[in-house]
Design an enzyme around this catalytic site. Structure first.
Site, short mmCIF file in Angstrom:
data_model
loop_
_atom_site.label_atom_id
_atom_site.label_comp_id
_atom_site.label_asym_id
_atom_site.label_seq_id
_atom_site.Cartn_x
_atom_site.Cartn_y
_atom_site.Cartn_z
N LYS A 262 1.12 -1.02 -0.32
CA LYS A 262 -0.11 0.01 0.42
C LYS A 262 0.97 1.20 -0.32
O LYS A 262 2.04 1.12 -0.10
CB LYS A 262 -1.22 -0.09 1.20
C1 LIG Z 1 -4.88 -4.66 1.54
C2 LIG Z 1 -6.84 -4.14 1.56
C3 LIG Z 1 -7.08 -5.16 3.20
C4 LIG Z 1 -6.56 -5.06 3.66
O1 LIG Z 1 -5.77 -4.92 4.73
P1 LIG Z 1 -4.60 -6.21 5.59
O2 LIG Z 1 -3.72 -4.79 5.83
O3 LIG Z 1 -3.77 -6.50 4.38
O4 LIG Z 1 -5.04 -6.75 6.82
C5 LIG Z 1 -8.86 -4.40 2.74
N1 LIG Z 1 -8.55 -4.45 1.69
C6 LIG Z 1 -8.64 -4.21 0.23
C7 LIG Z 1 -9.66 -3.56 -0.45
C8 LIG Z 1 -7.44 -3.94 0.96
O5 LIG Z 1 -7.39 -3.44 -0.61
#
Ligand SMILES: *Cc1c(COP(=O)(O)O)cnc(C)c1O
Length: 392
Positions: A197
């Site tokens: 991210k």
């Molecule tokens: C990455 C992501 C998640 C989950 O996040 P984690 O930190 O991996 O638990 C949930 N929703 C979306 C749209 C994501 O891109």
């Protein structure tokens, strides 16, 4: 002109090493901040958690930010804050990571999938309105790829019925909609701090809200349902604590939050570079009619966690295109398999192909191309050359 032979057919790949689709950016100041915290008195919930939450709230322009152990925990806490219970329905987009819908099931609610708009693949406010029943308690919208959904349209059908909105903003920190920043667009807004991210704490998540009661509920939820944390007890010199509800250990720790504080400062630069990469891709793909980037509305600032294209061709299937581009050492991906097509959802909710025709058709043509701030211009050229080599 001799045609470049595709690597999948024995030609040379456009580059010798794999270009990933996303990657974290860590500087010396990030490392120093973590090391400094490791030398301090606090490893788990300490002053860095407060400091990070305040910085995150300020960055997004929200009254409150609650930091947790993952984006998934953030979604779970948001669904909990809204008191979703068995019998309640929550409308959710199918074009997302499974966690967005799983959070509803964690609390015993029923996910109801609404189809997407064909040009943006964002949840369609008209489809949401059509799925509302007396049992509907909330909507989970996802700012897919980094483009904010149309929240004014979503609110028009939900607000009069007291239905709340959660923005799964895991793709969209640094983005905006009609001049409002991501993190303030919905009743609760969730973020992931996973390394792919925009910013990372290794693993981590945050929820922002302007509602003090939601924030308080989520602080208790992340700590087993217990009313005061260890640090608050140390400050008051007391031993007393009460468990008032069933919560989880969803805490984030102090050295993660030290990293979060330095990483957060780099989000504007990350978003700016991502927008620059997207602009270059857009320009180059405008010359290739078989490559269709997703539409970007005029009323948003797109944060570009992902750069998504659809291949408009009968000559190669998506699976063949995917394999060919991987053979060129371009780390393509597919975001996402629509959630209602996962075997678990098919078994549990009886969902399946044919239920959501727009997202299903889009999925069959969808490819994720690499985008991350440290990508060089030469990397962008490699991606464009590999796509052009397909000559479809
Ligand atoms: C990455 C992501 C998640 C989950 O996040 P984690 O930190 O991996 O638990 C949930 N929703 C979306 C749209 C994501 O891109």
């Amino acid at each position: 002109m001799s045609r470049d032979v595709l690597a999948i057919n024995g030609g040379d790949p456009v580059r010798p090493t794999l270009l990933p689709y996303g990657r974290q950016h860590i500087d010396e100041d990030d490392i120093a901040a973590v090391v400094e915290t490791l030398r301090s008195d606090w490893l788990t919930t300490g002053p860095k958690v407060d400091e990070f939450e305040r910085a995150f709230a300020a960055f997004t322009g929200s009254a409150h930010a609650v930091a947790v152990s993952s984006g998934t925990a953030a979604l779970h806490a948001a669904v909990y804050a809204l008191n979703i219970q068995p019998g309640d329905e929550v409308i959710v987009t199918p074009m997302t990571f499974a966690a967005s819908a799983n959070a509803i099931l964690y609390q015993g609610g029923t996910p109801v999938f609404a189809d997407v708009q064909p040009d943006t693949l964002l949840i369609d406010p008209e489809q949401v309105a059509a799925k509302i029943t007396p049992k509907t308690k909330a909507v989970i919208a996802v700012d897919y790829a980094g483009q904010p959904c149309d929240y004014d349209a979503l609110r028009a059908s939900t607000e009069p019925r007291g239905i709340k909105i959660i923005d799964d903003a895991c793709h969209a920190i640094g983005g905006a909609y009609r001049g409002r920043t991501v993190g303030t667009l919905a009743d609760l807004n969730t973020f992931s701090l996973h390394p792919v991210k925009h910013m990372t704490t290794g693993e981590g998540g945050v929820i922002t809200t302007n509602d003090a009661e939601y924030a308080q509920r989520m602080r208790i939820f992340r700590n087993h349902g217990i009313t005061t944390d260890h640090r608050q007890r140390a400050q008051t010199g007391g031993f007393f604590y009460e468990m008032v509800d069933l919560g989880f250990n969803y805490r984030i720790n102090d050295f993660q939050c030290a990293l979060g504080i330095t990483q957060l400062k780099k989000v504007p630069a990350s978003v700016a570079r991502r927008q620059e990469i997207a602009r270059r891709y857009d320009e180059r793909f405008a010359e290739m009619p078989y490559v269709q980037p997703l539409h970007v509305r005029a009323d948003v600032a797109h944060a570009y966690h992902l750069y998504m294209v659809q291949f408009e061709t009968e000559r190669m299937s998506r699976a063949e295109i995917f394999k060919a581009l991987r053979a060129e050492n371009i780390g393509v991906n597919v975001h996402y398999i629509p959630v209602h097509l996962h075997p678990y959802y098919q078994k549990r909710l009886g969902t399946g192909r044919g239920m959501l025709p727009i997202v299903e058709a889009a999925y069959d043509r969808l490819i994720t191309l690499p985008i991350f701030p440290d990508m060089s211009d030469a990397d962008i050229d490699d991606v464009v050359r590999a796509v052009r080599k397909l000559e479809i």
